[in-house]
Design an enzyme around this catalytic site. Structure first.
Site, PDB file in Angstrom:
ATOM      1  N   ARG A   1      67.084  54.547  49.273  1.00  0.00           N
ATOM      2  CA  ARG A   1      68.186  54.295  50.188  1.00  0.00           C
ATOM      3  C   ARG A   1      69.458  54.104  49.400  1.00  0.00           C
ATOM      4  O   ARG A   1      69.427  53.671  48.256  1.00  0.00           O
ATOM      5  CB  ARG A   1      67.943  52.991  50.952  1.00  0.00           C
ATOM      6  CG  ARG A   1      66.631  52.948  51.666  1.00  0.00           C
ATOM      7  CD  ARG A   1      66.397  51.544  52.200  1.00  0.00           C
ATOM      8  NE  ARG A   1      65.040  51.433  52.728  1.00  0.00           N
ATOM      9  CZ  ARG A   1      64.556  50.355  53.311  1.00  0.00           C
ATOM     10  NH1 ARG A   1      65.304  49.271  53.430  1.00  0.00           N
ATOM     11  NH2 ARG A   1      63.326  50.334  53.762  1.00  0.00           N
TER      12      ARG A   1
ATOM     13  N   ASP B   1      73.137  52.026  50.278  1.00  0.00           N
ATOM     14  CA  ASP B   1      73.728  51.144  51.287  1.00  0.00           C
ATOM     15  C   ASP B   1      74.925  51.798  51.978  1.00  0.00           C
ATOM     16  O   ASP B   1      75.477  52.783  51.480  1.00  0.00           O
ATOM     17  CB  ASP B   1      74.198  49.838  50.625  1.00  0.00           C
ATOM     18  CG  ASP B   1      73.038  48.875  50.393  1.00  0.00           C
ATOM     19  OD1 ASP B   1      71.976  49.047  51.025  1.00  0.00           O
ATOM     20  OD2 ASP B   1      73.207  47.951  49.569  1.00  0.00           O
TER      21      ASP B   1
ATOM     22  N   ARG C   1      75.825  47.095  41.768  1.00  0.00           N
ATOM     23  CA  ARG C   1      77.045  46.457  42.257  1.00  0.00           C
ATOM     24  C   ARG C   1      77.218  45.050  41.665  1.00  0.00           C
ATOM     25  O   ARG C   1      78.348  44.632  41.355  1.00  0.00           O
ATOM     26  CB  ARG C   1      77.053  46.406  43.786  1.00  0.00           C
ATOM     27  CG  ARG C   1      77.216  47.797  44.404  1.00  0.00           C
ATOM     28  CD  ARG C   1      76.937  47.819  45.884  1.00  0.00           C
ATOM     29  NE  ARG C   1      77.787  46.874  46.594  1.00  0.00           N
ATOM     30  CZ  ARG C   1      77.626  46.560  47.894  1.00  0.00           C
ATOM     31  NH1 ARG C   1      76.638  47.116  48.601  1.00  0.00           N
ATOM     32  NH2 ARG C   1      78.433  45.708  48.466  1.00  0.00           N
TER      33      ARG C   1
END
Lengths: 247, 247
Positions: free
Chosen positions: A50, A52, A197
């Site tokens: 995935r 985000d 991140r």
């Protein structure tokens, strides 16, 4: 059944992430809609992982099984005419029946981009985090060296990450500046939720003097998300490449 | 009254061009709205020139007169907090009362960007014309040499251009490639309506073999818009810099 592997680029700005969700515009849902228009069948697409909401991709990998006889070289253009212009199929390959984009991936390359200009660069605003502080690059590079290797990255993932084993191996972190843009490229065996991140946010904190490079080993050892720096915003992050073993 | 000169960047995608028009979102209107919020007064902004719908700017210049006492160094941030994120004030200067962004400009630099990848680059799609043909760069460079200098550019402007004297001087045309992106930078004393876009479209036609480099002098001499190549789309064009005499 053929097994088709596609290399996909997307601008994540207007997507609610990769994974299909009811009523929301997602990359997976958009790909499956295009495939349905093209083949007449609803086909499930497997992504390498995935991304985000707001995160981009240059080299996301997906695979799917189909009876369609579209010749391999026609797949990118056939998909692209059925896709909105913020998702592009860059390449198509036919792979062995057992290939799975997620389970077979052995590594990933992410790129985090920061805009270090005094005012935001209007052309980079969708793809770079504007950091209006002066960052000391050599401090950031020192800190990055402490992140390379095999570590428990509990301190560098979202506290809600639903996996037990948080050991991952980072193969390398490199820095490149192009005018006022700083690109941090992180290569690793696998990544936890928000890991790049939080690494980027922590490196920015090191660059502006809030965290010392030498504190990184303690932060890792603490296995406590609150010890690391801020989570850098999604829009600076791009899934650059997914690595598979040579067939 | 102070005379303030601003250097402005904008993403032209969502604007109906620079010049204010009733009911439409324009760069000038957006700047005047921000100035009104900031100073309480409706102030007219002079641009160095119009840019068409979809055209971007990195270094558009505007000036305006104001009684506001905002210190010079605060102008960019004060404007930026009042502007949407597709327009950015990059710099502010205080200039002599007679300075006028349009009348005092002695030259401009435009950049036209082409995406030469097989499929469009999703991150460049708003800022580059996707040209999926193989272009021969050395043919394009030869053709460009014929455009440099002082010429009547009637063949290279919109047939509806409302000026009589269509002689302009092109100081230089340079080519730079960055991976699959080709940037063509054109410097000149002044430009006619659509001039850079028709030059870019014609150079692309030369690059793919539809026009010979040696035909350019004839095309110029014909003073006939239909003799030149296609008008390249607006979204590949950026007003890069406006040149003024040293004060």
């Amino acid at each position: 059944m053929r097994n088709i592997k596609l290399t996909i680029a997307y601008d994540g700005t207007d997507f609610h992430g990769f994974q299909a969700q009811p009523q929301l515009r997602t990359v997976q849902g958009t790909l499956e809609d295009a495939l349905e228009r093209l083949t007449g069948a609803r086909i499930q697409v497997n992504g390498s992982g995935r991304t985000d909401a707001g995160v981009h991709a240059w080299g996301q990998i997906v695979n799917f099984h189909t009876d369609s006889r579209i010749p391999l070289e026609k797949w990118p253009i056939a998909m692209n005419v059925n896709l909105p212009n913020d998702v592009i199929v860059r390449q198509a390959e036919e792979v062995p029946p057992a290939f799975h984009a997620r389970f077979d991936a052995t590594g990933k390359v992410y790129r985090y981009q920061m805009d270090l200009g005094t005012y935001p660069d209007v052309f980079a605003r969708r793809y770079a985090w504007h950091v209006p502080y002066r960052l000391n690059l050599s401090r950031m590079q020192k800190a990055a060296e402490h992140l390379v290797g095999s570590h428990d990255f509990t301190s560098f993932c979202n506290a809600a990450t639903p996996v037990d084993d948080k050991v991952r191996e980072i193969h390398g972190i490199s820095f490149e500046t192009r005018a006022h843009l700083l690109q941090i490229t992180v290569t690793g065996s696998g990544f936890l939720w928000n890991m790049v991140r939080i690494m980027a946010g922590t490196l920015a904190d090191v660059g502006r003097g809030r965290i010392e490079p030498e504190e990184i080993p303690e932060i890792l050892a603490a296995k406590d998300r609150t010890k690391a720096g801020v989570t850098a915003p999604a829009h600076g992050l791009t899934l650059f490449e997914v690595i598979y073993p040579k067939v």
